[in-house]
Design a protein around this motif. Structure first.
Motif, short mmCIF file in Angstrom:
data_model
loop_
_atom_site.label_atom_id
_atom_site.label_comp_id
_atom_site.label_asym_id
_atom_site.label_seq_id
_atom_site.Cartn_x
_atom_site.Cartn_y
_atom_site.Cartn_z
N ALA B 4 0.85 -1.21 0.00
CA ALA B 4 0.00 0.00 0.00
C ALA B 4 0.88 1.24 0.00
N PRO B 5 0.38 2.30 -0.68
CA PRO B 5 1.20 3.50 -0.77
C PRO B 5 1.52 4.07 0.63
N ARG B 9 -0.65 4.54 4.30
CA ARG B 9 -0.22 4.01 5.59
C ARG B 9 -0.11 5.13 6.62
N ASP B 10 0.40 6.28 6.15
CA ASP B 10 0.53 7.43 7.06
C ASP B 10 -0.84 7.88 7.57
N VAL B 11 -1.77 8.00 6.61
CA VAL B 11 -3.13 8.47 6.97
C VAL B 11 -3.76 7.51 7.96
N LEU B 12 -3.68 6.22 7.64
CA LEU B 12 -4.30 5.22 8.53
C LEU B 12 -3.61 5.17 9.89
N PRO B 384 -8.78 -2.66 11.48
CA PRO B 384 -8.42 -3.83 10.66
C PRO B 384 -7.72 -3.44 9.36
N VAL B 385 -8.22 -2.35 8.75
CA VAL B 385 -7.58 -1.92 7.49
C VAL B 385 -6.14 -1.48 7.77
N GLY B 386 -5.95 -0.78 8.87
CA GLY B 386 -4.60 -0.32 9.25
C GLY B 386 -3.65 -1.50 9.44
N ILE B 387 -4.18 -2.55 10.07
CA ILE B 387 -3.33 -3.74 10.28
C ILE B 387 -3.02 -4.38 8.93
#
Lengths: 376, 493
Positions: B4-5, B9-12, B384-387
């Motif tokens: 993932a860009p 990842r930063d935003v999440l 969950p998306v962050g993980i």
């Protein structure tokens, strides 16, 4: 500590706190249950003895109860206090004696001078309930306490003891702190009885409207003019006092004082040109309380008043003026104007009263008057 | 997914970090309010021996009260509720029941139970109302000291606020107490809730009382005589939820001078002040809370010295939803109401003119009440998306879960402990076990479900869907009274 370790640490702490709260809950429950059972056990015998003593069937009961252990007395005391507020005459005197012999009065008098608010407040309450005159000087000085709650508790205690010598000091609490509830001051002043009337009369001339309000309210609660000139002074307040609340209360008080002076003053106060609607409504209600038949005709006129509160009060006052008032209501209830609407509303209540007395079989067929809307 | 860009990842990662701090903040505030409430309750209870409660009853200057009971399709419980109110320990009061165009047998139940007869009445609508007044009734058999101690009003349906406004217009006493028809008051409740007005008549303008869950209890003659945990888990969870979120939280806010909500199920107000501010708003679903916010606003605009307080002692018992369908409708409605209130009074937020209400309480309600369900559901998606994208690791996930749920369970348990310490009403040992389990389920499962309904409530508010009375399937408080044969009475002249 790494990330995983920190999480485990935090989770463990939270789990410990959660467990701690559950344990505290359980311990609280256990302690309360044990305390309740112990108190019930301790109080079982003394309670019976106390009841027997109060109904006069246990001559040696006072000595036995005075000899209770401190633990037994602590368990019995709340019950005795509750009884103290409910009994009178000899039973009260005996109970007060029991409190004295248990050392309650001595302890409370000492507590009155302690620095902790709760000690002083509880002591003042106890001494007031016991009508302990020995506490009067200390309670009097507590009227000037810096703590507002303390002043209120002292005020109530002084009212219960009922020494008119403190009437002025009690009234003065409103001067020192205008936020003191005037109704409470008035109530405690009325507990002092008619002997407080001179102070109340003096209070009606006080510059503070709160003091004047409390004084007139106390007169209203007393219900009869204790000193010559009280009624005239209240009537004067109704006519001239600058405070609407005072004038309103004066009107209510005059209704209860029941003299010719009151009737004239109340009738004058119903005038739309001299008084506010609230005062006029109070004066109209006062006429009903007064119960003077001479008020029937003026009240009939007021049934059509533009002010809802005045017209409504006039109808309700007529209800209280006996057969003349009822007849007037019945006669005025026919028609379609505002006065008829108010009269019909009040007359319906008298009819309802008749139904209650006579039962359904004797009820005549009644004419239905729908809900009458009155625009604002 | 670690492909993932970076920006995603930063935003999440940032979003998840924010969620962590959000949950920490909300639970800490709740815990602080709980502790504040405990302190207030202890102080209140220590003052009871010398508070002069009996004097308030004996004092003829204690202001008479009009109890307003709006009813819409409450045939199951309205009679018991009125019996409970009529049996209250209070020197002088009248009860006005407003039947807001019920389509069930509400009025018939009332007519049979109290032998009602129609009477004429002059009605002065100081506060404009919508539903036309149909008729007014008094009992032919006495139910109180005065002939009109109980007044039953029938009107066209106009909503709860409209029914209450009709009642306010008809109230003859200076104090007005609003009580739900599905509620029962403890004997001294009215006396206790009026006490702040007696103690501080110059500044107190409104008081609220504790509302607790009646489900599962035993009632006799409209009085709850045996309090116990409900048998079903859904009401059980609401018992602990009410304790934490509605009782202790409000007592806590009240002690800070920031009480924003007085439940429509049990609140007392000055009648004339209600008339001055135009009564309740019939266009707002959360009419009870909106009234209090408007009261704050009006008093602050006048720069008046005033207080709105919550009394820690009196108890009003109310039946809570026992099915998911009814609970969903209730929570959607409540949250929609909150949204409407905040949007109507948004101008108060952040303005020093409105003191702590504008600067602290309303911002809190926006951040931690109104937006809470949105954040709650966001966490269920973002974590969950962050993980999955590698923005956060499992350690962080545990931290977040601990802050959001573990901490919240502790807060709820602290609330139940406060209940046991300060005003215990559940006396069975099994009740404690049920409360502990309910505290866990409330935070894991129930809370998320409620959040989903609340979000729908926000959507409803934004789309401005029509809404009337809340529907509540009642089981009643006990056995319904035996129905006697109807008797018809002639209306009065």
């Amino acid at each position: 500590v790494d990330g995983g370790g920190a999480v485990i640490l935090v989770l463990s702490i939270l789990a410990a706190i959660a467990l701690g709260t559950i344990v505290i809950t359980l311990i609280t429950r256990v302690v309360r249950l044990r305390r309740t059972r112990r108190r019930d056990r301790l109080v079982a015998g003394p309670r019976k003895r106390l009841v027997a003593l109060l109904v006069g069937g246990d001559d040696g009961g006072l000595d036995q109860l005075a000899g209770l252990s401190p633990a037994q007395w602590r368990a019995l005391e709340p019950i005795a206090v509750t009884m103290l507020e409910k009994v009178s005459g000899n039973a009260r005197h005996t109970l007060a004696l029991l409190f004295e012999r248990q050392g309650v009065i001595a302890r409370a008098l000492a507590d009155l001078r302690r620095s902790r608010f709760y000690n002083r407040a509880n002591a003042a309450e106890t001494l007031g309930t016991l009508h302990c005159r020995a506490a009067l000087p200390d309670l009097g000085s507590l009227l000037n306490a810096s703590n507002e709650e303390m002043r209120v508790v002292a005020l109530r205690a002084l009212g219960r003891i009922g020494d008119p010598a403190y009437a002025e000091a009690m009234l003065d609490t409103l001067v020192h702190d205008p936020t003191t509830p005037a109704s409470l001051v008035a109530y405690t002043l009325h507990q002092l009885g008619q002997q407080a009337s001179p102070t109340l009369l003096h209070g009606m001339d006080h510059p503070s409207p709160q003091v004047r309000l409390a004084a007139i309210t106390a007169v209203q609660l007393l219900g009869a003019p204790g000193s010559p000139g009280v009624c005239t002074r209240v009537a004067h307040a109704l006519r001239t006092d600058e405070s609407t609340a005072v004038r309103q209360r004066a009107a209510e008080a005059l209704g209860r004082l029941g003299t010719q002076v009151a009737l004239v003053a109340l009738l004058d106060a119903t005038s739309a040109t001299t008084q506010t609607p609230a005062v006029r409504a109070a004066a109209v209600s006062g006429l009903g309380t007064l119960g003077a038949r001479a008020a029937v005709a003026p009240l009939c006129v007021l049934l059509g008043d533009d002010e809802y509160s005045v017209a409504h009060a006039a109808a309700r006052s007529l209800l209280r003026l006996g057969p003349e008032g009822r007849t007037a209501l019945r006669d005025r209830s026919t028609g379609a104007d505002r006065a008829a609407a108010h009269a019909a509303e009040a007359f319906a209540i008298t009819t309802l009263g008749d139904r209650r007395l006579e039962g359904p079989a004797t009820i005549p067929t009644a004419r239905r008057i729908p809900v009458l809307h009155e625009s604002t | 997914m670690n492909t993932a860009p970076e920006w995603l990842r930063d935003v999440l990662g940032t979003a998840n970090q924010s969620l962590l701090w959000y949950f920490l903040a909300v639970n800490t505030i709740q815990l602080a309010l709980c502790l504040l409430a405990a302190r207030t309750i202890v102080r209140h209870r220590r003052r009871v021996p010398f508070a002069g409660g009996d004097d308030a009853y004996r004092n003829s200057l204690t202001p008479p009260v009009t109890v307003l009971m709006p009813a819409y399709n409450e045939g199951m419980c309205v009679v018991q509720a009125i019996h409970a109110v009529l049996a209250l320990h209070y020197p002088r009061f009248e009860v006005i029941v407003i039947d807001d165009g019920s389509t069930d047998d509400t009025f018939e139940q009332l007519r049979l139970a109290f032998d009602l007869v129609e009477v004429p009445r002059v009605y002065q609508p100081t506060i404009p109302t919508r539903g036309a007044l149909r008729s007014i009734h008094l009992p032919a058999t006495p139910v109180g000291s005065e002939p009109d101690t109980l007044l039953v009003v029938r009107k066209d349906n106009g909503g709860k606020a409209d029914a209450l406004n009709t009642g306010i217009n008809l109230a003859t006493h200076p104090m007005v107490c609003m009580v739900d028809a599905d509620s029962m008051l403890d004997p001294d409740a009215l006396l206790q809730v009026v006490k702040p007005f007696l103690d501080d008549p110059l500044t107190v303008v409104a008081t609220g009382g504790i509302v607790r869950v009646a489900n599962g209890g035993t009632t006799i003659a409209g009085r709850l005589i045996d309090v116990r945990m409900p048998r079903k888990w859904l009401p059980r969870i609401q018992v602990v939820e009410y304790l934490r979120a509605f009782i202790l939280s409000r007592i806590g806010w009240s002690s800070l001078g920031g009480l924003l909500i007085i439940s429509g199920a049990f609140g007392m107000f000055e009648r004339d002040l209600l008339k001055e501010i135009g009564g309740l708003n019939p266009d707002c679903i959360g009419e009870d809370a909106e009234l209090v916010v408007r009261l704050h606003r009006a008093m602050r605009d006048r720069r008046a010295d005033y207080r709105v307080t919550f009394v820690a002692e009196p108890v009003c018992w109310s039946e809570v939803p026992a099915t998911f369908r009814v609970l969903a409708a209730q929570r959607r409605r409540w949250h929609r109401g909150l949204f409407e209130i905040i949007s109507r009074h948004l101008a108060m937020v952040g303005r020093s003119r409105y003191g702590r209400i504008g600067l602290v309480v309303m911002p809190y309600f926006i951040l931690f009440e109104l937006l809470a369900p949105v954040v709650e559901l966001s966490a269920l998606i973002l974590l969950p998306v962050g993980i999955l994208v590698g923005a956060v690791d499992l350690t962080f996930a545990w931290q977040l879960a601990t802050a959001a749920y573990g901490y919240a369970i502790v807060v709820t348990l602290a609330a139940t402990t406060t209940e046991e310490l300060c005003f215990p009403r559940y006396h069975r040992w099994s009740d404690i076990g049920a409360m502990v389990v309910a505290a866990v389920i409330e935070n894991i499962g129930y809370r998320q479900l409620v959040a989903a309904w609340q979000v729908v409530g926000i959507v409803d508010a934004i789309r401005k869907r029509q809404s009337g009375w809340g529907t509540m399937t009642r089981t009643g408080f006990g056995k319904p009274a035996a129905r006697s044969r109807p008797r018809h009475r002639a209306p009065l002249p």
